[in-house]
Scaffold this motif. Structure first.
Motif, PDB file in Angstrom:
ATOM      1  N   GLU A  68       3.235  10.100  -6.886  1.00 22.05           N
ATOM      2  CA  GLU A  68       4.412  10.754  -8.369  1.00 22.05           C
ATOM      3  C   GLU A  68       3.566  10.985  -9.500  1.00 22.05           C
ATOM      4  N   LEU A  69       2.258  10.275  -9.912  1.00 18.94           N
ATOM      5  CA  LEU A  69       1.578  10.609 -10.913  1.00 18.94           C
ATOM      6  C   LEU A  69       0.748  11.784 -10.614  1.00 18.94           C
ATOM      7  N   LYS A  70       0.546  12.074  -9.531  1.00 23.90           N
ATOM      8  CA  LYS A  70      -0.325  13.307  -9.418  1.00 23.90           C
ATOM      9  C   LYS A  70       0.680  14.727  -9.690  1.00 23.90           C
ATOM     10  N   GLN A  71       1.882  14.537  -9.322  1.00 24.46           N
ATOM     11  CA  GLN A  71       2.869  15.736  -9.460  1.00 24.46           C
ATOM     12  C   GLN A  71       3.186  15.726 -10.856  1.00 24.46           C
ATOM     13  N   GLN A  72       3.065  14.708 -11.810  1.00 21.47           N
ATOM     14  CA  GLN A  72       3.380  14.623 -13.100  1.00 21.47           C
ATOM     15  C   GLN A  72       2.280  15.489 -13.625  1.00 21.47           C
ATOM     16  N   LEU A  73       1.072  14.860 -13.342  1.00 20.03           N
ATOM     17  CA  LEU A  73      -0.168  15.550 -13.871  1.00 20.03           C
ATOM     18  C   LEU A  73      -0.253  16.995 -13.549  1.00 20.03           C
ATOM     19  N   ASP A  74       0.030  17.495 -12.356  1.00 15.93           N
ATOM     20  CA  ASP A  74       0.138  18.767 -11.863  1.00 15.93           C
ATOM     21  C   ASP A  74       1.026  19.598 -13.127  1.00 15.93           C
ATOM     22  N   LEU A 105       0.814  -0.975   0.091  1.00 16.64           N
ATOM     23  CA  LEU A 105       0.040   0.114   0.046  1.00 16.64           C
ATOM     24  C   LEU A 105       0.882   1.313  -0.061  1.00 16.64           C
ATOM     25  N   LEU A 106       1.962   1.094   1.077  1.00 13.63           N
ATOM     26  CA  LEU A 106       2.633   2.486   0.789  1.00 13.63           C
ATOM     27  C   LEU A 106       3.400   2.544  -0.504  1.00 13.63           C
ATOM     28  N   THR A 107       4.003   1.590  -1.165  1.00 13.43           N
ATOM     29  CA  THR A 107       4.513   1.601  -2.474  1.00 13.43           C
ATOM     30  C   THR A 107       3.333   2.163  -3.621  1.00 13.43           C
ATOM     31  N   VAL A 108       2.149   1.664  -3.522  1.00 12.10           N
ATOM     32  CA  VAL A 108       1.183   2.177  -4.474  1.00 12.10           C
ATOM     33  C   VAL A 108       0.923   3.622  -4.023  1.00 12.10           C
ATOM     34  N   ARG A 109       0.902   4.051  -2.952  1.00 11.31           N
ATOM     35  CA  ARG A 109       0.663   5.425  -2.593  1.00 11.31           C
ATOM     36  C   ARG A 109       1.845   6.362  -3.308  1.00 11.31           C
TER      37      ARG A 109
END
Length: 115
Positions: free
Chosen positions: A106-112, A97-101
């Motif tokens: 990271e994906l959110k930062q890339q989308l931002d 779960l921590l890895t997925v989080r």
């Protein structure tokens, strides 16, 4: 007998290496050895601790219970004695779960950045 060509595999790890893996003090690892009977690294004649992969897995379980989940040492000891398999599975799930989080963050930062 086949020669292992994997240079990343080690039979034994020093207490300094293990402490840096978990970002804890060496003294904490020595203290956990007194509190948890399952954690017994091999020692040389000069009392130098040598941790195996099995010892590191024990430390990972203890670290998960004490540092991540906030158990007191006595509760963590009881948990390991009563239900070791359950504690191992819970630690694996939590690590996943921590890895997925981390990946989602990271994906959110890339989308931002894109937006």
């Amino acid at each position: 007998m086949a020669l292992k060509k994997d240079k990343t595999y080690k039979m034994y790890y020093s207490i300094k290496e293990v402490a840096s893996m978990f970002d804890v003090n060496e003294s904490l690892l020595r203290y956990w050895e007194t509190e948890f009977p399952h954690l017994r690294p091999k020692t040389t004649r000069n009392n130098v601790r040598q941790y195996t992969e099995k010892d590191i897995e024990q430390i990972r379980l203890i670290y998960n219970l004490v540092k991540v989940r906030g158990f007191k040492l006595s509760a963590a000891r009881r948990m390991l004695n009563a239900n070791r398999d359950g504690a191992e599975k819970t630690a694996e799930v939590l690590e996943s779960l921590l890895t997925v989080r981390a990946q989602l963050q990271e994906l959110k930062q890339q989308l931002d950045i894109i937006v």
